[in-house]
Each structure stands twice: as structure tokens, then as C-alpha cells.
Write a protein that holds these residues in place. Structure first.
Motif, PDB file in Angstrom:
ATOM      1  N   ASP A 176     -34.055  -9.442  35.618  1.00  0.00           N
ATOM      2  CA  ASP A 176     -32.652  -9.138  35.324  1.00  0.00           C
ATOM      3  C   ASP A 176     -31.803 -10.382  35.579  1.00  0.00           C
ATOM      4  OD1 ASP A 176     -33.365  -6.514  34.798  1.00  0.00           O
ATOM      5  OD2 ASP A 176     -32.635  -5.733  36.710  1.00  0.00           O
ATOM      6  N   GLN A 177     -30.573 -10.360  35.091  1.00  0.00           N
ATOM      7  CA  GLN A 177     -29.646 -11.458  35.340  1.00  0.00           C
ATOM      8  C   GLN A 177     -28.603 -11.036  36.363  1.00  0.00           C
ATOM      9  OE1 GLN A 177     -27.942 -12.439  31.528  1.00  0.00           O
ATOM     10  NE2 GLN A 177     -29.397 -14.099  31.217  1.00  0.00           N
ATOM     11  N   LEU A 178     -28.266 -11.961  37.246  1.00  0.00           N
ATOM     12  CA  LEU A 178     -27.158 -11.788  38.170  1.00  0.00           C
ATOM     13  C   LEU A 178     -26.020 -12.649  37.642  1.00  0.00           C
ATOM     14  CD1 LEU A 178     -25.885 -10.875  40.866  1.00  0.00           C
ATOM     15  CD2 LEU A 178     -26.864 -12.935  41.874  1.00  0.00           C
ATOM     16  N   VAL A 179     -24.874 -12.028  37.390  1.00  0.00           N
ATOM     17  CA  VAL A 179     -23.707 -12.756  36.886  1.00  0.00           C
ATOM     18  C   VAL A 179     -22.642 -12.724  37.969  1.00  0.00           C
ATOM     19  CG1 VAL A 179     -21.953 -12.897  35.088  1.00  0.00           C
ATOM     20  CG2 VAL A 179     -24.237 -12.031  34.531  1.00  0.00           C
ATOM     21  N   GLN A 180     -22.266 -13.928  38.457  1.00  0.00           N
ATOM     22  CA  GLN A 180     -21.198 -14.050  39.442  1.00  0.00           C
ATOM     23  C   GLN A 180     -19.961 -14.522  38.686  1.00  0.00           C
ATOM     24  OE1 GLN A 180     -23.181 -16.815  42.096  1.00  0.00           O
ATOM     25  NE2 GLN A 180     -23.606 -15.167  43.528  1.00  0.00           N
ATOM     26  N   HIS A 181     -18.977 -13.645  38.571  1.00  0.00           N
ATOM     27  CA  HIS A 181     -17.771 -13.961  37.812  1.00  0.00           C
ATOM     28  C   HIS A 181     -16.902 -14.965  38.558  1.00  0.00           C
ATOM     29  CE1 HIS A 181     -18.680 -10.921  34.863  1.00  0.00           C
ATOM     30  NE2 HIS A 181     -18.888 -10.047  35.834  1.00  0.00           N
ATOM     31  N   GLY A 182     -16.310 -15.889  37.791  1.00  0.00           N
ATOM     32  CA  GLY A 182     -15.388 -16.860  38.376  1.00  0.00           C
ATOM     33  C   GLY A 182     -14.171 -16.145  38.937  1.00  0.00           C
ATOM     34  N   ARG A 183     -13.720 -16.588  40.108  1.00  0.00           N
ATOM     35  CA  ARG A 183     -12.583 -15.927  40.760  1.00  0.00           C
ATOM     36  C   ARG A 183     -11.278 -16.685  40.597  1.00  0.00           C
ATOM     37  NH1 ARG A 183     -14.748 -14.658  46.661  1.00  0.00           N
ATOM     38  NH2 ARG A 183     -16.224 -16.318  46.258  1.00  0.00           N
ATOM     39  N   VAL A 184     -11.341 -17.841  39.963  1.00  0.00           N
ATOM     40  CA  VAL A 184     -10.162 -18.676  39.781  1.00  0.00           C
ATOM     41  C   VAL A 184     -10.022 -18.944  38.281  1.00  0.00           C
ATOM     42  CG1 VAL A 184      -9.143 -20.925  40.329  1.00  0.00           C
ATOM     43  CG2 VAL A 184     -10.546 -19.752  42.028  1.00  0.00           C
ATOM     44  N   VAL A 185      -8.796 -18.985  37.786  1.00  0.00           N
ATOM     45  CA  VAL A 185      -8.569 -19.262  36.371  1.00  0.00           C
ATOM     46  C   VAL A 185      -9.249 -20.574  36.006  1.00  0.00           C
ATOM     47  CG1 VAL A 185      -6.819 -19.788  34.626  1.00  0.00           C
ATOM     48  CG2 VAL A 185      -6.411 -17.995  36.306  1.00  0.00           C
TER      49      VAL A 185
END
Length: 67
Positions: free
Chosen positions: A7-16
Motif C-alpha cells: 500500500d502507499q502512505l501519503v503524508q499531505h503537506g501542511r504548509v501552502v
């Protein structure tokens, strides 16, 4: 959060302007698919992580259905 190897782990960016980090789960170290996970990022770097609320799992079988 539950995952399987592949599976893939996606860590979303927290800063614009910060891009998401995508990693393949190479080992599930917790019981019944729970964290922590050993992951390999797109640049080849490997790490052990316990994802936070800014992360999601993209299951391998769901990715195959989208294409």
C-alpha cells in the motif's frame, strides 16, 4: 488506520506550497495492519513511521481499480 505491504502512505503537506510525500509500505510492524510501518519514499529513503492525522493509506487494490 490499517495497511498492508504494498500500500502507499501519503503524508499531505501542511504548509501552502509543500508537496505530499508518497511512500510504499514495505513492512507492517503493528498488529493486524496497525502502525508503525516501514516505508520507502520515492527518492529511495527508508524510514519507520507512525502516521498522523495528515496522512492517508492508499490501498494497493484501490489504486489498481482507478487505472
Amino acid at each position: 488506520m490499517r495497511a498492508n505491504k504494498g500500500d502507499q502512505l501519503v503524508q499531505h503537506g501542511r504548509v501552502v506550497g509543500q508537496h505530499d510525500k508518497v511512500a510504499e509500505i514495505t513492512e507492517v510492524m503493528g498488529a493486524q495492519g496497525a502502525p508503525p510501518y516501514r516505508v520507502r519514499f520515492e527518492d529511495g529513503h527508508e524510514a519507520v513511521c507512525s502516521p498522523g492525522p495528515d496522512s492517508e493509506i492508499r490501498h494497493k487494490d484501490m489504486r489498481q481499480q482507478r487505472t
